[in-house]
Scaffold this active site. Structure first.
Site, PDB file in Angstrom:
ATOM      1  N   SER A 161       0.856  -1.188   0.000  1.00 51.33           N
ATOM      2  CA  SER A 161       0.000   0.000   0.000  1.00 51.33           C
ATOM      3  C   SER A 161       0.887   1.230   0.000  1.00 51.33           C
ATOM      4  O   SER A 161       2.016   1.203   0.515  1.00 51.33           O
ATOM      5  CB  SER A 161      -0.899   0.013   1.247  1.00 51.33           C
ATOM      6  OG  SER A 161      -1.533   1.267   1.415  1.00 51.33           O
ATOM      7  N   TYR A 174      -1.206   0.138  10.125  1.00 57.56           N
ATOM      8  CA  TYR A 174      -1.417  -0.536   8.842  1.00 57.56           C
ATOM      9  C   TYR A 174      -0.259  -0.190   7.919  1.00 57.56           C
ATOM     10  O   TYR A 174       0.311  -1.065   7.244  1.00 57.56           O
ATOM     11  CB  TYR A 174      -2.743  -0.084   8.248  1.00 57.56           C
ATOM     12  CG  TYR A 174      -3.036  -0.593   6.858  1.00 57.56           C
ATOM     13  CD1 TYR A 174      -3.579  -1.857   6.657  1.00 57.56           C
ATOM     14  CD2 TYR A 174      -2.788   0.202   5.738  1.00 57.56           C
ATOM     15  CE1 TYR A 174      -3.857  -2.318   5.373  1.00 57.56           C
ATOM     16  CE2 TYR A 174      -3.073  -0.250   4.452  1.00 57.56           C
ATOM     17  CZ  TYR A 174      -3.610  -1.511   4.278  1.00 57.56           C
ATOM     18  OH  TYR A 174      -3.880  -1.955   3.010  1.00 57.56           O
ATOM     19  N   LYS A 178       2.635  -2.538   6.088  1.00 53.96           N
ATOM     20  CA  LYS A 178       2.856  -2.553   4.642  1.00 53.96           C
ATOM     21  C   LYS A 178       4.289  -2.155   4.302  1.00 53.96           C
ATOM     22  O   LYS A 178       4.851  -2.620   3.300  1.00 53.96           O
ATOM     23  CB  LYS A 178       1.854  -1.639   3.945  1.00 53.96           C
ATOM     24  CG  LYS A 178       0.418  -2.150   4.039  1.00 53.96           C
ATOM     25  CD  LYS A 178       0.263  -3.546   3.455  1.00 53.96           C
ATOM     26  CE  LYS A 178      -1.166  -4.035   3.465  1.00 53.96           C
ATOM     27  NZ  LYS A 178      -1.335  -5.353   2.840  1.00 53.96           N
TER      28      LYS A 178
END
Length: 269
Positions: A161, A174, A178
């Site tokens: 991401s 998050y 990633k």
């Protein structure tokens, strides 16, 4: 952002029809009962391949298999970070199709939304388990299982991401996971060469269930940040994934391709 817990959203910006780059090939796509994972699986099937897909909800997964074609697709329900599920999925894939050529580590989660100061440690561990450790385990098991078939695993795409390349308000951990996945891609690319290529995709906001909090109710405002003036849809990621998996990218490994509607060109220096 992109992972397995995603909503429908096909409709690629590509005008060209697919070729047959996956004729005779078999791919395993985790987190593919809907959204980006399903779009990738659909692209592989459209180009002559067969796929095994995973997802947490058996009913949704069955629907996805029906859409792909039961003669071309196998669904195995389970959680990406469950060791028994991984082993069963890979075993059933090789049993059904006789080989395994490609792996897409698409499954991922983001159960937390807010600043890092309020993040529970247990939630942080779970994010790492699913988004990073599970990707490593899927990779190791896929490589080991493909070898006895006489055809080693050819390529892997990890779904990272843009959150892993810069700060991300309210989705910071998050992004941490990633960023780790992006570096894992580099390490695996070196270790698994020359038999297996390993690359990653880093999508910006794609219209999926996981990303709804980032655009719902303000899509026009969110899209204004992108030079291409729209948010992504799953097929926008499926095309680049198919390229990196295919022999068209035969001299590409260890790379992370931004799929971001041009947003990165506006990054302040």
């Amino acid at each position: 952002m992109a992972d397995d817990d995603v909503a429908e959203g096909f409709g690629s910006g590509s005008e060209g029809g697919p070729g047959r780059r996956f004729e005779g090939r078999v791919a395993l796509v985790t987190g593919a009962s809907r959204g980006i994972g399903l779009a990738v699986a659909r692209r592989i099937v459209a180009e002559g391949g067969r796929v095994a897909i995973t997802g947490r909800d058996a009913g949704t997964l069955d629907d996805a298999v029906a859409r792909l074609g039961a003669d071309r697709a196998l669904g195995v329900a389970g959680k990406a970070d469950d060791a028994e599920h991984r082993a069963a999925t890979i075993a059933r894939t090789v049993e059904r199709f006789g080989r395994l050529d490609h792996l897409v580590n698409n499954a991922g989660i983001n159960p937390a939304y807010g600043p890092l100061a309020g993040l529970e440690t247990g939630v942080a561990r779970k994010i790492l388990e699913v988004n990073v450790i599970a990707a490593l385990e899927w990779t190791r098991e896929a490589v080991d299982s493909a070898a006895p078939t006489g055809s080693p695993l050819r390529s892997i795409v990890n779904m990272a991401s843009v959150a892993g390349t810069a700060s991300g308000p309210n989705i910071a951990f998050y992004g941490v996971s990633k960023a780790a996945l992006i570096n894992l891609t580099v390490q695996l690319a070196d270790e698994l060469a020359p038999a297996t290529r390993v690359n990653a995709l880093a999508p910006a906001v794609v219209k999926t269930r996981l990303a709804r909090a980032l655009y719902e109710g303000r899509e026009e405002q969110a899209a204004a940040a992108y030079p291409l003036r729209r948010l992504g849809v799953p097929d926008d990621v499926a095309g680049p994934a198919a390229f990196l998996l295919s022999d068209d990218a035969a001299w590409v490994t260890g790379q992370t391709l931004l799929v971001d509607g041009g947003a990165s060109v506006r990054t302040a220096l």
